[in-house]
Design a protein around this motif. Structure first.
Motif, PDB file in Angstrom:
ATOM      1  N   PRO A  92       0.805  -1.237   0.000  1.00  0.00           N
ATOM      2  CA  PRO A  92       0.000   0.000   0.000  1.00  0.00           C
ATOM      3  C   PRO A  92       0.835   1.282   0.000  1.00  0.00           C
ATOM      4  CG  PRO A  92      -0.232  -1.238   2.063  1.00  0.00           C
ATOM      5  CD  PRO A  92       0.435  -2.132   1.087  1.00  0.00           C
ATOM      6  N   PRO A 361     -17.677   5.769  -3.243  1.00  0.00           N
ATOM      7  CA  PRO A 361     -16.860   6.420  -2.212  1.00  0.00           C
ATOM      8  C   PRO A 361     -17.635   6.499  -0.902  1.00  0.00           C
ATOM      9  CG  PRO A 361     -17.532   7.975  -3.927  1.00  0.00           C
ATOM     10  CD  PRO A 361     -17.906   6.624  -4.404  1.00  0.00           C
ATOM     11  N   GLU A 365     -17.028  10.309   7.533  1.00  0.00           N
ATOM     12  CA  GLU A 365     -17.055   9.671   8.849  1.00  0.00           C
ATOM     13  C   GLU A 365     -17.903  10.499   9.811  1.00  0.00           C
ATOM     14  OE1 GLU A 365     -13.040   9.029  10.147  1.00  0.00           O
ATOM     15  OE2 GLU A 365     -13.618   9.047  12.242  1.00  0.00           O
ATOM     16  N   GLN A 425      -8.373   1.088   9.782  1.00  0.00           N
ATOM     17  CA  GLN A 425      -7.263   2.014   9.513  1.00  0.00           C
ATOM     18  C   GLN A 425      -6.684   2.557  10.810  1.00  0.00           C
ATOM     19  OE1 GLN A 425      -7.481   5.117   6.581  1.00  0.00           O
ATOM     20  NE2 GLN A 425      -9.068   3.983   5.501  1.00  0.00           N
TER      21      GLN A 425
ATOM     22  N   TRP B 167       8.153   1.757   7.193  1.00  0.00           N
ATOM     23  CA  TRP B 167       6.917   2.409   6.767  1.00  0.00           C
ATOM     24  C   TRP B 167       5.823   2.175   7.797  1.00  0.00           C
ATOM     25  CZ3 TRP B 167       2.022   0.492   5.370  1.00  0.00           C
ATOM     26  CH2 TRP B 167       1.177   1.423   4.761  1.00  0.00           C
ATOM     27  N   TRP B 169       1.569   2.794   8.805  1.00  0.00           N
ATOM     28  CA  TRP B 169       0.235   3.204   8.367  1.00  0.00           C
ATOM     29  C   TRP B 169      -0.019   4.598   8.915  1.00  0.00           C
ATOM     30  CZ3 TRP B 169      -2.963   0.818   5.011  1.00  0.00           C
ATOM     31  CH2 TRP B 169      -2.715  -0.517   4.703  1.00  0.00           C
ATOM     32  N   PRO B 172      -5.600   7.992  10.082  1.00  0.00           N
ATOM     33  CA  PRO B 172      -6.682   8.229   9.114  1.00  0.00           C
ATOM     34  C   PRO B 172      -7.126   9.682   9.141  1.00  0.00           C
ATOM     35  CG  PRO B 172      -7.164   6.368  10.553  1.00  0.00           C
ATOM     36  CD  PRO B 172      -5.989   7.065  11.128  1.00  0.00           C
ATOM     37  N   ILE B 174      -9.696  12.599   7.231  1.00  0.00           N
ATOM     38  CA  ILE B 174     -10.863  12.754   6.366  1.00  0.00           C
ATOM     39  C   ILE B 174     -10.463  13.706   5.248  1.00  0.00           C
ATOM     40  CG2 ILE B 174     -13.272  13.452   6.259  1.00  0.00           C
ATOM     41  CD1 ILE B 174     -12.781  13.199   9.549  1.00  0.00           C
TER      42      ILE B 174
END
Lengths: 577, 180
Positions: A92, A361, A365, A425, B167, B169, B172, B174
């Motif tokens: 990724p 999409p 959130e 995530q 690396w 993650w 998150p 928006i």
């Protein structure tokens, strides 16, 4: 009939598997270039064994396994090595990894293959063969298979679980493999069975694949193996190792333990297939079955060479014009491929072409309302909503208290979240932060230990040096004393020959006093020598002085004498002739 | 009256003896707070804080002689963690924060003088007199102490870029989309 058990949680997403099972496995044509990454499995990065310009044959070793938990990498076809260089990885991040670029020559010429009879060989030799053939877990975790094939000495091996559940939507590569190559799978399972000696062998397949179940049952019956081929209820993530073990055996693997601690080992069906190819045909892992599905004209399973660039692979399916990206893996756990140059690797079970219509999409959130849906579906009975708070607040200690490392990132929680929070995530973020910190902490501890060691060593060296110096000085003094004593004795010797013995007596009876005197004399002599040396050095700046300068100097000297300071030893000779 | 005083005195003696015994029996060697401060420091032993190593800096912080924002390798996060531990105010770092780097010796230029080997606090440089030196990258802490002593300036600091091993993650976020 075997009694089945249930695992907690799980979801039932649209399976979307029918699209890609219509046609048999196709053999993908040779691509124009292959980019084979050296690091394709868990464990040590294999060392490159070829250089640019070299000709390689299909199946030739190009990356040697580094360490026991590492698997070798082979040339997928015959051709010429164009480069051993960094190339974008199927990851990724879109970062690069050391890869071998091969230009196929079109002949697809195999290297000499030597089958082995695993029954006649020692288990170590069979494991060695699997390691050399690059056999790794093809279910997605890519853990080197030979590392899982040593039976525990303390826990008797009860069950060998073969995973053909394939629970993720869209993916059908294991389904087709089981339908078409069931016999070889069963033979491969036989190899694992012989190595591990379990009491029973259970093959679990989700009940939405009746053809695969029938094919494996027929193959097992034909080969006379008493493997239990079991259809398990279709529910995501039934294909997770711990979930399938739970369903088939009723054993729940505790958080800090591994399935082997309970006498259970689990392998994927495709792994069994490649293991059989490696043992009975001498073929290393150079290709795998990849499902190409999603937004393409002709969804199908292909046997593709490892290292095939994504662009050439997806062309086989004819992506529709509105395709906006490609996922590697399923829609629940997969990730978007970074570029079209990224290669297919051992972990690539499926490529899904995505489009806005297929995967709309996500709506933005919303705040967590603590409805608890995520906790209901979590197959590991975690509390994703709590984990989410802590991960979001970067309170990593708390996430570990809530067992974040038991999370298998199956995506059930994100799937059901009414607020559309990308929970997985957050968990991935927290996990990689914790790992990075742990690494940093270990490095700091190591640096500290090395620093302390170095400081201690320096101190020891200093002490040793001081001791050595002291010893040398003592030796020197003793030598000097001995010389002086000898000299005194020599001086004294001729004299008393003529004179009375009285002078001889103190020298003989009082040697320490004499040594002391000799030492003093030596010091005085050294001082004298130093003075003479100083006197011998002529100051260069007092040559050829003008009368005026000489007069100045004379005045300065006069002032010095008045002030009671002794004139420098060299100056008077020059300035006061 | 006398009895009361005697009882109180007796109590004082007994408790005093108990406290005295406890202070000897449960004596803590060293200062545990120093250990905690040191655990936060990155152990590069670089001396950029003005103290000869991480331990002396930790001791100076504990005594209140040094500020908590003097450690550039620890970065702003290190300052934050020290502030949390000590209940002090967070201050901006008293230096610019550099990306993590490790030293690299240009082996063509190296003359084998061993000066860098002596300077390295963690023994991460191998080599011998008049032999080429090289850095063991896994052990290098990026302290830069080997750079100034080199007489031929063959040591450079190479930033560690992002690779598949380190690396992470990302947090998150928006994505804000422009509407109209």
């Amino acid at each position: 009939m075997l009694q089945l058990f249930k695992f907690k949680g799980g979801v039932k997403p649209q399976t979307n598997k029918t699209q890609s099972v219509g046609e048999p496995i196709g053999v993908a044509p040779l691509p124009s270039r292959l980019f084979v990454p050296l690091h394709q499995s868990i464990g040590g990065t294999p060392r490159p064994l070829v250089a640019a310009g070299e000709r390689v044959l299909k199946g030739q070793l190009i990356g040697g396994a580094d360490g026991w938990i590492s698997a070798a990498v082979h040339a997928p076809t015959s051709g010429t090595v164009r480069a051993v260089a960094e190339h974008v990885a199927a990851h990724p991040s879109g970062l690069t990894t050391l890869s071998v670029e091969i230009e196929p020559d079109g002949r697809d010429e195999w290297i000499e293959r030597t089958p082995i009879d695993h029954g006649a060989l020692a288990p170590e030799r069979v494991r060695e063969r699997l390691r050399e053939a690059g056999v790794v877990g093809l279910g997605g975790a890519v853990f080197p298979t030979h590392g899982k094939l040593t039976a525990s000495k303390t826990v008797p091996m009860e069950e060998l679980v073969i995973n053909g559940a394939e629970c993720e939507p869209y993916i059908t590569c294991d389904d087709l493999l089981m339908r078409e190559r069931a016999e070889e799978i069963v033979r491969g399972v036989g190899v694992f069975r012989d190595l591990l000696q379990p009491k029973r062998v259970l093959i679990g397949i989700e009940d939405n694949k009746p053809e695969a179940v029938a094919a494996l049952q027929a193959a097992a019956a034909k080969l006379g193996e008493n493997f239990a081929v079991v259809a398990v209820p279709t529910r995501y993530p039934a294909g997770g190792a711990k979930q399938l073990i739970r369903v088939l055996t009723g054993k729940e693997v505790p958080s800090t333990k591994r399935s082997t601690d309970l006498g259970v080992q689990c392998f994927n069906v495709a792994t069994a297939y490649t293991a059989w190819r490696a043992v009975a045909h001498g073929e290393p892992v150079v290709s795998r079955i990849v499902t190409l599905t999603g937004n393409v004209e002709r969804p199908r399973n292909w046997e593709a060479l490892l290292g095939t660039p994504l662009a050439e692979f997806v062309a086989l399916g004819g992506p529709k014009p509105d395709t906006d990206g490609y996922l590697m893996g399923g829609p629940m756990m997969g990730f978007a491929m970074p570029t079209m140059d990224a290669p297919l690797v051992k972990a690539t079970n499926c490529i899904i072409a995505s489009s806005p219509a297929l995967f709309p999409p996500k709506a933005p959130e919303m705040p967590c309302i603590r409805c608890g849906e995520c906790a209901k579906v979590c197959p590991h009975e975690l509390q994703p909503f709590e984990l989410y708070w802590f991960a979001r607040a970067k309170n990593f200690g708390k996430t570990q208290e809530y067992h974040i490392f038991d999370c298998i990132e199956c995506g059930c929680c994100s799937f059901v979240c009414p607020s559309r929070i990308p929970l997985v995530q957050y968990f991935r973020f927290a996990k990689s932060e914790i790992w990075a910190r742990e690494k940093e902490k270990n490095a700091a501890d190591q640096a500290k230990a090395r620093f302390e060691w170095k400081t201690a060593r320096e101190e020891r060296e200093k002490a040793e040096k001081a001791e050595k110096l002291a010893k040398a000085a003592a030796a020197q003094a003793a030598k000097k004393a001995a010389e002086a004593a000898a000299a005194a004795a020599g001086e004294a010797a001729p004299a008393p020959a003529a004179a009375e013995a009285a002078t001889n007596v103190p020298a003989a009876t009082n040697p320490p006093l004499d040594a002391e005197a000799a030492k003093k004399a030596a010091i005085a002599a050294a001082l004298e020598r130093a003075r003479a040396q100083r006197a011998a050095v002529e100051p260069k700046n007092v040559d050829r002085l003008t009368p005026a300068q000489q007069k100045d100097i004379a005045e300065v000297d006069a002032r010095r004498q008045q002030a009671g300071i002794e004139a420098p030893p060299t100056a008077p000779e020059e300035s006061q002739p | 009256m006398i009895t009361a005083i005697a009882i109180m005195a007796l109590g004082a003696v007994v408790l005093g003896a108990a406290l005295g015994y406890a202070s000897i029996k449960f004596k803590v060697e060293g200062d545990p707070l120093v250990e905690k401060i040191e655990a936060i420091l990155p152990q590069t032993q670089c001396g950029q804080c003005g103290y000869p190593g991480c331990r002396p800096y930790a001791e100076a912080i504990n005594k209140g002689e040094a500020d908590i924002n003097l450690c550039p390798p620890g970065g702003a996060e290190g300052v934050q963690r020290l502030a949390d531990l000590l209940g002090r105010e967070v201050k901006p770092l008293d230096a610019e924060e550099k990306p993590k780097a490790i030293a690299f010796i240009d082996e063509q230029t190296c003359i084998g003088c061993t000066l860098c080997i002596q300077a390295c606090p963690v023994d991460a440089i191998v080599g011998a007199a008049k032999q080429m030196h090289t850095i063991v990258p896994e052990l290098c802490t990026g302290c830069e102490l080997c750079v100034p002593p080199c007489p031929v300036e063959c040591i450079s600091m190479e930033p560690i870029g992002e690779n598949l091993d380190n690396w992470k993650w990302k947090y998150p976020v928006i994505e804000l989309k422009k509407v109209a």
